[in-house]
Design an enzyme around this catalytic site. Structure first.
Site, PDB file in Angstrom:
ATOM      1  N   ASP A 111      37.749  39.026  53.746  1.00 27.96           N
ATOM      2  CA  ASP A 111      39.377  38.952  53.614  1.00 27.96           C
ATOM      3  C   ASP A 111      40.259  39.285  53.309  1.00 27.96           C
ATOM      4  O   ASP A 111      40.688  39.571  53.076  1.00 27.96           O
ATOM      5  CB  ASP A 111      39.103  36.671  54.395  1.00 27.96           C
ATOM      6  CG  ASP A 111      38.482  35.955  54.687  1.00 27.96           C
ATOM      7  OD1 ASP A 111      38.742  37.191  56.435  1.00 27.96           O
ATOM      8  OD2 ASP A 111      38.135  34.955  54.921  1.00 27.96           O
ATOM      9  N   ARG A 118      44.435  42.894  52.072  1.00 29.96           N
ATOM     10  CA  ARG A 118      44.935  44.717  52.071  1.00 29.96           C
ATOM     11  C   ARG A 118      45.299  45.316  53.217  1.00 29.96           C
ATOM     12  O   ARG A 118      46.256  46.467  52.756  1.00 29.96           O
ATOM     13  CB  ARG A 118      43.636  44.864  51.156  1.00 29.96           C
ATOM     14  CG  ARG A 118      43.497  44.851  49.651  1.00 29.96           C
ATOM     15  CD  ARG A 118      44.385  45.129  48.602  1.00 29.96           C
ATOM     16  NE  ARG A 118      44.188  46.618  48.593  1.00 29.96           N
ATOM     17  CZ  ARG A 118      44.186  46.987  47.417  1.00 29.96           C
ATOM     18  NH1 ARG A 118      43.102  46.466  46.862  1.00 29.96           N
ATOM     19  NH2 ARG A 118      43.883  48.413  47.072  1.00 29.96           N
TER      20      ARG A 118
HETATM   21  N1  LIG Z   1      40.453  27.709  45.671  1.00 29.29           N
HETATM   22  C1  LIG Z   1      40.414  28.784  46.635  1.00 29.29           C
HETATM   23  O1  LIG Z   1      40.128  28.202  47.535  1.00 29.29           O
HETATM   24  C2  LIG Z   1      41.199  29.618  46.072  1.00 29.29           C
HETATM   25  C3  LIG Z   1      41.690  30.300  44.872  1.00 29.29           C
HETATM   26  C4  LIG Z   1      42.415  31.230  44.908  1.00 29.29           C
HETATM   27  C5  LIG Z   1      42.607  31.940  46.362  1.00 29.29           C
HETATM   28  N2  LIG Z   1      41.981  31.422  47.494  1.00 29.29           N
HETATM   29  C6  LIG Z   1      42.809  32.193  48.305  1.00 29.29           C
HETATM   30  O2  LIG Z   1      42.444  33.796  48.201  1.00 29.29           O
HETATM   31  C7  LIG Z   1      43.173  34.793  49.009  1.00 29.29           C
HETATM   32  C8  LIG Z   1      42.860  36.161  48.147  1.00 29.29           C
HETATM   33  O3  LIG Z   1      41.316  36.230  48.774  1.00 29.29           O
HETATM   34  P1  LIG Z   1      40.763  37.217  47.700  1.00 29.29           P
HETATM   35  O4  LIG Z   1      39.680  37.985  48.114  1.00 29.29           O
HETATM   36  O5  LIG Z   1      41.891  38.174  46.441  1.00 29.29           O
HETATM   37  O6  LIG Z   1      39.948  36.047  47.139  1.00 29.29           O
HETATM   38  P2  LIG Z   1      38.956  35.814  46.514  1.00 29.29           P
HETATM   39  O7  LIG Z   1      38.035  36.788  46.363  1.00 29.29           O
HETATM   40  O8  LIG Z   1      38.159  34.000  45.185  1.00 29.29           O
HETATM   41  O9  LIG Z   1      38.420  35.023  48.142  1.00 29.29           O
HETATM   42  C9  LIG Z   1      38.942  33.777  48.223  1.00 29.29           C
HETATM   43  C10 LIG Z   1      37.753  32.947  49.499  1.00 29.29           C
HETATM   44  O10 LIG Z   1      38.432  32.828  51.119  1.00 29.29           O
HETATM   45  C11 LIG Z   1      38.638  33.079  51.873  1.00 29.29           C
HETATM   46  N3  LIG Z   1      39.815  33.378  52.479  1.00 29.29           N
HETATM   47  C12 LIG Z   1      40.847  34.712  52.426  1.00 29.29           C
HETATM   48  N4  LIG Z   1      42.022  34.024  53.434  1.00 29.29           N
HETATM   49  C13 LIG Z   1      41.501  32.931  54.427  1.00 29.29           C
HETATM   50  C14 LIG Z   1      42.050  32.278  55.400  1.00 29.29           C
HETATM   51  N5  LIG Z   1      43.225  32.784  55.674  1.00 29.29           N
HETATM   52  N6  LIG Z   1      40.822  31.436  56.046  1.00 29.29           N
HETATM   53  C15 LIG Z   1      40.430  31.404  55.494  1.00 29.29           C
HETATM   54  N7  LIG Z   1      39.636  31.658  54.126  1.00 29.29           N
HETATM   55  C16 LIG Z   1      40.478  32.957  53.446  1.00 29.29           C
HETATM   56  C17 LIG Z   1      38.184  34.503  51.805  1.00 29.29           C
HETATM   57  O11 LIG Z   1      37.045  35.028  52.530  1.00 29.29           O
HETATM   58  C18 LIG Z   1      37.369  34.337  50.209  1.00 29.29           C
HETATM   59  O12 LIG Z   1      35.768  33.798  50.981  1.00 29.29           O
HETATM   60  C19 LIG Z   1      44.245  34.316  48.629  1.00 29.29           C
HETATM   61  O13 LIG Z   1      45.001  34.159  49.635  1.00 29.29           O
HETATM   62  C20 LIG Z   1      43.766  32.083  48.963  1.00 29.29           C
HETATM   63  O14 LIG Z   1      44.120  31.759  50.057  1.00 29.29           O
HETATM   64  C21 LIG Z   1      42.019  30.457  47.459  1.00 29.29           C
HETATM   65  N1  LIG Z   2      32.900  48.453  53.446  1.00 36.73           N
HETATM   66  C1  LIG Z   2      31.816  47.311  52.914  1.00 36.73           C
HETATM   67  N2  LIG Z   2      30.671  47.563  52.919  1.00 36.73           N
HETATM   68  C2  LIG Z   2      29.261  46.463  52.279  1.00 36.73           C
HETATM   69  N3  LIG Z   2      30.291  45.605  52.136  1.00 36.73           N
HETATM   70  C3  LIG Z   2      31.720  45.195  52.011  1.00 36.73           C
HETATM   71  C4  LIG Z   2      32.342  45.829  52.189  1.00 36.73           C
HETATM   72  N4  LIG Z   2      33.596  45.572  51.735  1.00 36.73           N
HETATM   73  C5  LIG Z   2      33.618  44.592  51.054  1.00 36.73           C
HETATM   74  N5  LIG Z   2      31.616  43.855  51.252  1.00 36.73           N
HETATM   75  C6  LIG Z   2      31.263  43.036  50.903  1.00 36.73           C
HETATM   76  O1  LIG Z   2      31.745  42.268  51.354  1.00 36.73           O
HETATM   77  C7  LIG Z   2      32.732  41.562  49.899  1.00 36.73           C
HETATM   78  C8  LIG Z   2      33.510  40.491  49.790  1.00 36.73           C
HETATM   79  O2  LIG Z   2      34.734  41.732  50.212  1.00 36.73           O
HETATM   80  P1  LIG Z   2      36.047  41.230  50.336  1.00 36.73           P
HETATM   81  O3  LIG Z   2      37.082  41.194  49.257  1.00 36.73           O
HETATM   82  O4  LIG Z   2      36.443  41.935  51.142  1.00 36.73           O
HETATM   83  O5  LIG Z   2      36.119  40.325  50.417  1.00 36.73           O
HETATM   84  P2  LIG Z   2      36.665  38.562  50.495  1.00 36.73           P
HETATM   85  O6  LIG Z   2      38.210  38.019  49.786  1.00 36.73           O
HETATM   86  O7  LIG Z   2      35.980  37.910  49.077  1.00 36.73           O
HETATM   87  O8  LIG Z   2      35.915  37.185  50.979  1.00 36.73           O
HETATM   88  P3  LIG Z   2      34.830  37.318  52.277  1.00 36.73           P
HETATM   89  O9  LIG Z   2      34.097  35.791  51.490  1.00 36.73           O
HETATM   90  O10 LIG Z   2      35.374  37.148  53.869  1.00 36.73           O
HETATM   91  O11 LIG Z   2      33.867  38.027  51.431  1.00 36.73           O
HETATM   92  C9  LIG Z   2      32.426  42.358  48.717  1.00 36.73           C
HETATM   93  O12 LIG Z   2      32.513  41.803  47.036  1.00 36.73           O
HETATM   94  C10 LIG Z   2      31.374  42.870  49.239  1.00 36.73           C
HETATM   95  O13 LIG Z   2      29.569  42.583  48.773  1.00 36.73           O
END
Ligand SMILES: NC(=O)c1ccc[n+]([C@@H]2O[C@H](COP(=O)([O-])OP(=O)(O)OC[C@H]3O[C@@H](n4cnc5c(N)ncnc54)[C@H](O)[C@@H]3O)[C@@H](O)[C@H]2O)c1
Ligand SMILES: Nc1ncnc2c1ncn2[C@@H]1O[C@H](COP(=O)(O)OP(=O)(O)OP(=O)(O)O)[C@@H](O)[C@H]1O
Length: 294
Positions: free
Chosen positions: A74, A79
């Site tokens: 996500d 991004r």
């Molecule tokens: N406590 C929380 O739940 C918390 C805290 C901070 C941010 N977030 C979410 O994380 C997003 C930023 O993502 P990141 O990758 O930089 O942070 P991150 O790496 O902390 O990931 C956040 C988690 O939220 C999930 N997520 C993000 N958008 C979602 C959506 N629209 N529906 C369902 N799940 C979703 C992702 O799959 C990931 O597992 C923010 O926009 C916010 O919604 C959640």
């Molecule tokens: N192109 C890629 N190829 C393989 N693994 C990936 C790639 N992009 C992301 N990942 C794996 O997924 C992890 C999370 O990716 P990303 O930051 O895009 O999502 P997220 O916000 O953490 O949400 P989610 O819970 O959906 O993974 C990365 O740390 C990596 O382990």
């Protein structure tokens, strides 16, 4: 058909994803343009069998692209939205991450779902954005002042609560005593807002949710409002600054700054397949209604 391909990371499973992707591309022969950093990594690892064109930033994307493929979780989808901006290019996510709520194609389905793009067998799900304005807006925010999930205000450099005075279309609503406040789009309703007790909104609902983060009272609950509401926030704190976040991006702002948040002037188009509609994803990924009797 011209397609942009983007990813942020290289991990073990990237090889298999790229191999499957290239196999589908071979059958339909689209014009493929990789994001340059991702392209360099894939090339270094020897995953590409021939040279491809590249793009280096959002300026090089235009409406001549029919599709933007995001490979990641996500975070990568969020991004991707900052690259596509207002260009109307549909975004489809291949989930290489953990949850991948927004990235709906799972690795094992690449070869069955991706061809549907070329066969025009998909729908567009337009997603509302939020935008923010305030005096002295940070240059980083000026360039990219919208959020697909949510705008959040939260405390900075302190463990004490902040007070968030909130007005809706100029009318006083409440002063929240909390760690922060989330203004969420329907897309963001399954993200941070959900974790703070907010309701799930269907993606095409014309509403926003105001969800307090750890409010210190029993009567502050998430509030659903029409999405044409202008929300005005003013934070007071013991500290001089507080944080604002737009999805994953964060800036500091002086307390007492008046923040105006409203619906963005354009939408982000996510691709939806008949097999992977919102309710299916809700059941599969958030285990909605999971009950051993069902
Ligand atoms: N406590 C929380 O739940 C918390 C805290 C901070 C941010 N977030 C979410 O994380 C997003 C930023 O993502 P990141 O990758 O930089 O942070 P991150 O790496 O902390 O990931 C956040 C988690 O939220 C999930 N997520 C993000 N958008 C979602 C959506 N629209 N529906 C369902 N799940 C979703 C992702 O799959 C990931 O597992 C923010 O926009 C916010 O919604 C959640
Ligand atoms: N192109 C890629 N190829 C393989 N693994 C990936 C790639 N992009 C992301 N990942 C794996 O997924 C992890 C999370 O990716 P990303 O930051 O895009 O999502 P997220 O916000 O953490 O949400 P989610 O819970 O959906 O993974 C990365 O740390 C990596 O382990």
């Amino acid at each position: 058909m011209k397609i942009a391909v983007y990813g942020q990371y290289y991990k073990d499973n990237t090889d298999d994803i790229i191999e499957k992707l290239l196999r589908v591309f071979d059958s339909y022969n689209p014009e493929i343009v990789f994001e340059s950093n991702f392209y360099n990594v894939l090339n270094e690892k020897g995953l590409l069998d021939k040279p491809f064109s590249v793009f280096t930033g959002h300026e090089e994307l235009d409406e001549g692209y029919s599709m933007f493929i995001s490979i990641g979780g996500d975070g990568t989808m969020l991004r991707a939205a900052t690259l596509v901006r207002n260009k109307n290019i549909p975004i489809i996510g291949i989930n290489a991450g953990r949850l991948g709520f927004l990235a709906t194609i799972q690795e094992e389905n690449i070869e069955t779902l991706l061809p549907l793009i070329f066969e025009n067998n998909y729908k567009i799900s337009p997603r509302t954005l939020l935008t923010i304005d305030y005096e002295g807006k940070d240059p980083e925010m000026h360039d990219l002042d919208y959020a697909l999930n949510e705008v959040t205000v939260s405390r900075k450099d302190t463990t004490s609560m902040i007070t968030i005075e909130t007005r809706l279309n100029g009318e006083y609503l409440n002063s929240y005593w909390a760690d922060g406040l989330i203004i969420s789009t329907p897309t963001g309703s399954t993200g941070y807002s959900l974790s703070c007790g907010g309701p799930v909104l269907m993606p095409d609902v014309n509403s926003l949710v105001i969800t307090p983060i750890a409010p210190h009272n029993l009567n502050a609950r998430p509030l659903v409002i029409p999405d044409d509401t202008e929300i005005e926030l003013r934070v007071s704190s013991r500290e001089e600054q507080h944080l604002i976040s737009l999805d994953s991006r964060i800036v500091s702002v002086a307390v007492e700054t008046v923040l105006r948040i409203k619906k963005g002037g354009f939408k982000i188009n996510l691709v939806e397949f008949p097999q992977e509609k919102f309710l299916v994803t809700l059941r599969k990924k958030l285990l909605w209604g999971e009950d051993k009797r069902n």
